[in-house]
Write an enzyme that holds these catalytic residues in place. Structure first.
Site, PDB file in Angstrom:
ATOM      1  N   TYR A  30     -95.240 -44.877  45.655  1.00 18.51           N
ATOM      2  CA  TYR A  30     -95.013 -45.424  44.310  1.00 18.51           C
ATOM      3  C   TYR A  30     -93.695 -46.175  44.260  1.00 18.51           C
ATOM      4  O   TYR A  30     -92.705 -45.746  44.850  1.00 18.51           O
ATOM      5  CB  TYR A  30     -94.957 -44.287  43.287  1.00 18.51           C
TER       6      TYR A  30
ATOM      7  N   GLU B 119     -92.675 -47.818  40.960  1.00 17.75           N
ATOM      8  CA  GLU B 119     -92.582 -48.336  39.588  1.00 17.75           C
ATOM      9  C   GLU B 119     -91.185 -48.864  39.326  1.00 17.75           C
ATOM     10  O   GLU B 119     -90.196 -48.259  39.741  1.00 17.75           O
ATOM     11  CB  GLU B 119     -92.933 -47.236  38.584  1.00 17.75           C
TER      12      GLU B 119
ATOM     13  N   ASP C 258    -101.824 -72.563  35.020  1.00 19.85           N
ATOM     14  CA  ASP C 258    -102.459 -71.569  35.881  1.00 19.85           C
ATOM     15  C   ASP C 258    -102.945 -72.316  37.122  1.00 19.85           C
ATOM     16  O   ASP C 258    -103.979 -72.982  37.093  1.00 19.85           O
ATOM     17  CB  ASP C 258    -103.618 -70.928  35.125  1.00 19.85           C
TER      18      ASP C 258
ATOM     19  N   THR D 134    -102.669 -67.136  41.768  1.00 19.17           N
ATOM     20  CA  THR D 134    -103.129 -66.065  42.642  1.00 19.17           C
ATOM     21  C   THR D 134    -102.509 -66.333  44.005  1.00 19.17           C
ATOM     22  O   THR D 134    -102.067 -67.449  44.282  1.00 19.17           O
ATOM     23  CB  THR D 134    -104.665 -66.064  42.820  1.00 19.17           C
TER      24      THR D 134
ATOM     25  N   LYS E  29    -106.052 -67.770  47.084  1.00 12.84           N
ATOM     26  CA  LYS E  29    -106.910 -68.961  47.161  1.00 12.84           C
ATOM     27  C   LYS E  29    -106.268 -69.944  48.154  1.00 12.84           C
ATOM     28  O   LYS E  29    -106.118 -69.578  49.302  1.00 12.84           O
ATOM     29  CB  LYS E  29    -107.154 -69.498  45.759  1.00 12.84           C
TER      30      LYS E  29
ATOM     31  N   ARG F 279    -105.206 -60.698  48.197  1.00 16.49           N
ATOM     32  CA  ARG F 279    -105.650 -60.832  46.801  1.00 16.49           C
ATOM     33  C   ARG F 279    -104.544 -60.333  45.877  1.00 16.49           C
ATOM     34  O   ARG F 279    -104.090 -59.201  46.007  1.00 16.49           O
ATOM     35  CB  ARG F 279    -106.911 -59.999  46.546  1.00 16.49           C
TER      36      ARG F 279
HETATM   37  C1  PLP Z   1    -109.223 -67.311  40.250  1.00 16.08           C
HETATM   38  C2  PLP Z   1    -108.546 -67.647  39.005  1.00 16.08           C
HETATM   39  C3  PLP Z   1    -107.758 -66.706  38.313  1.00 16.08           C
HETATM   40  C4  PLP Z   1    -107.558 -65.286  38.693  1.00 16.08           C
HETATM   41  O1  PLP Z   1    -108.524 -64.552  39.146  1.00 16.08           O
HETATM   42  P1  PLP Z   1    -108.433 -63.006  39.510  1.00 16.08           P
HETATM   43  O2  PLP Z   1    -109.813 -62.805  39.992  1.00 16.08           O
HETATM   44  O3  PLP Z   1    -108.113 -62.272  38.273  1.00 16.08           O
HETATM   45  O4  PLP Z   1    -107.379 -62.830  40.559  1.00 16.08           O
HETATM   46  C5  PLP Z   1    -107.059 -67.124  37.210  1.00 16.08           C
HETATM   47  N1  PLP Z   1    -107.125 -68.382  36.793  1.00 16.08           N
HETATM   48  C6  PLP Z   1    -107.866 -69.313  37.416  1.00 16.08           C
HETATM   49  C7  PLP Z   1    -107.856 -70.713  36.898  1.00 16.08           C
HETATM   50  C8  PLP Z   1    -108.613 -68.972  38.525  1.00 16.08           C
HETATM   51  O5  PLP Z   1    -109.374 -69.892  39.119  1.00 16.08           O
END
Ligand code: PLP
Length: 412
Positions: free
Chosen positions: A51, A53, A197, A223, A226, A232
């Site tokens: 942990y 936190e 995002d 993220t 990707k 992840r």
């Molecule tokens: C993939 C994605 C996310 C996040 O996805 P999680 O599955 O929650 O990790 C957020 N915003 C966009 C635009 C995405 O394509």
């Protein structure tokens, strides 16, 4: 897998089957990637045992001295990669990174403005089936129906009318460049915050292959799994003035203990992303996507917006008289994994759809180049245009397996 095979052969067998599925097929899911051995090692390490936190130097548990170093490295490397003033690497996922920004800067019932899910937006941008649709007063912008691209004039008009608290830009299925500066200006005009995002295009943004949002919009969420090609997880970047509010929203606002094995693997991923080879990799992702898109169009398929600027593209299947679901299933039989996807002005349900989304991050990670994209594009067109021809699908599968065999997931 040597140890697991002895203690739990059932699970070891599943992992091996999945490894073979990945090895023998072509993964064209735009949101996926193939992490390095180093990232895998960090994920499967003793860093999962504790942990932690809190944040480095301010933990609620003893024994975190090495966790502190790992998290600081992850933060510093991410800041360096994007030139960010502040980074939080604790969000468990991209959705939770977004959640933290909303929690920090928007009260329940306030206005959230974003791109429609059916036009390429994400569930966590205000969909009625997500917490965001329940908690906030959501307004959504669409693409220009003619060009199927963003129309900043239209977004600006809507913002003036609705006066949202946060304007979200960034998408899950938008094949074109996003003008983050234009979005921030729209937000400034109406006294809103702007959140970019960049979950899908983070690798492209980090390497200058797509313009970055960091230092341009108030907040950037992403993220790590990707185009960044890491474990992840999620992360948030912002200027120092917002740092404290963001950190408090992540912990204790919405999470307990951070996933420290994942944060350690994020640190490994960010170091890999700082290498010159990562820039080359992201350039190749886009080159590959362009060739794949051109090949599909040469074969007579229509792409939404007529092409791509990034790592992904959307085939409009209406002209072929088949659904996204049918295309996904037929390609699956041929060893090509892709996903059905809504297209602008979709008339079918999200489980059926009229589109198919394709992306090049995984095949590029495996070392495939333009010539391979031409072959893959031709195979996809063969399957999609003659979807009931089982013999043709079988023939494509043989070719797919042969090509995949030349590109091992983890070459020795
Ligand atoms: C993939 C994605 C996310 C996040 O996805 P999680 O599955 O929650 O990790 C957020 N915003 C966009 C635009 C995405 O394509």
């Amino acid at each position: 897998m040597f140890y697991l095979a002895k203690t739990d052969p059932q699970i070891a067998d599943i992992i091996e089957k999945e490894r073979l599925r990945q090895q023998n097929g072509l993964e064209l899911i735009a949101s996926e990637n193939l992490v390095s051995r180093a990232v895998l090692e960090a994920m499967g390490s003793v860093m999962t045992n504790k942990y932690a936190e809190g944040y480095p130097g301010k933990r609620y548990y003893g024994g975190c001295e090495f966790y502190d170093i790992a998290e600081n490295l992850a933060r510093d490397r991410l800041k360096k990669l994007f030139g960010a003033q502040h980074a939080n690497v604790q969000p468990h996922s991209g959705t939770q990174a977004n959640m933290a920004v909303y929690f920090a800067f928007m009260k329940l019932g306030e206005g959230l403005m974003s791109m429609k899910l059916s036009q390429g937006g994400h569930l966590s941008h205000g969909s009625p089936v997500s917490f965001t649709g329940h908690f906030y007063n959501v307004t959504q912008y669409s693409l220009d129906p003619k060009t199927e691209m963003l129309d900043y004039g239209m977004v600006g008009e809507l913002a003036k009318k609705e006066k949202p608290k946060i304007i979200v830009c960034g998408a899950s299925a938008y094949p074109r460049t996003i003008d983050f500066k234009a979005f921030q200006e729209i937000a400034d005009d109406v006294g809103a915050y702007c959140m970019a995002d960049i979950a899908h295009i983070a690798g492209l943004c980090a390497t200058g292959v797509h313009p970055t949002s960091v230092g341009v919009t108030n907040f950037t969420t992403t993220t790590s799994h990707k185009t960044l090609r890491g474990p992840r997880g999620g992360a948030i970047m912002c200027n120092t003035e917002y740092a404290q509010a963001i950190d408090k929203a992540v912990f204790p606002g919405m999470q307990g203990g951070p996933l420290m094995h994942t944060i350690t693997a994020k640190a490994v991923c960010f170091e890999e992303a700082l290498r010159p080879s990562f820039k080359e990799y992201n350039r190749q992702i886009v080159k590959n996507a362009k060739v794949l898109a051109e090949t599909l169009m040469d074969c007579g398929l229509r792409l939404v917006s007529g092409g791509t600027d990034n790592h992904l593209m959307l085939i409009d299947l209406i002209g072929q008289g088949i659904t996204g679901l049918e295309a996904e299933t037929a390609l699956g039989k041929a060893g090509i994994t892709a996903n059905k996807n809504t297209i602008p002005n979709e008339t079918k349900s999200p489980f059926v759809t009229s589109g198919l989304r394709l992306g090049t991050p995984v095949v590029t990670s495996r070392g495939m180049k333009e010539e391979h994209m031409r072959q893959i594009g031709t195979w996809i067109a063969t399957v999609v245009k003659d979807i009931h021809n089982e013999a043709a699908i079988k023939d494509v599968k043989t070719k797919v397996t042969a090509m995949a065999g030349k590109f091992p997931l983890y070459p020795e």
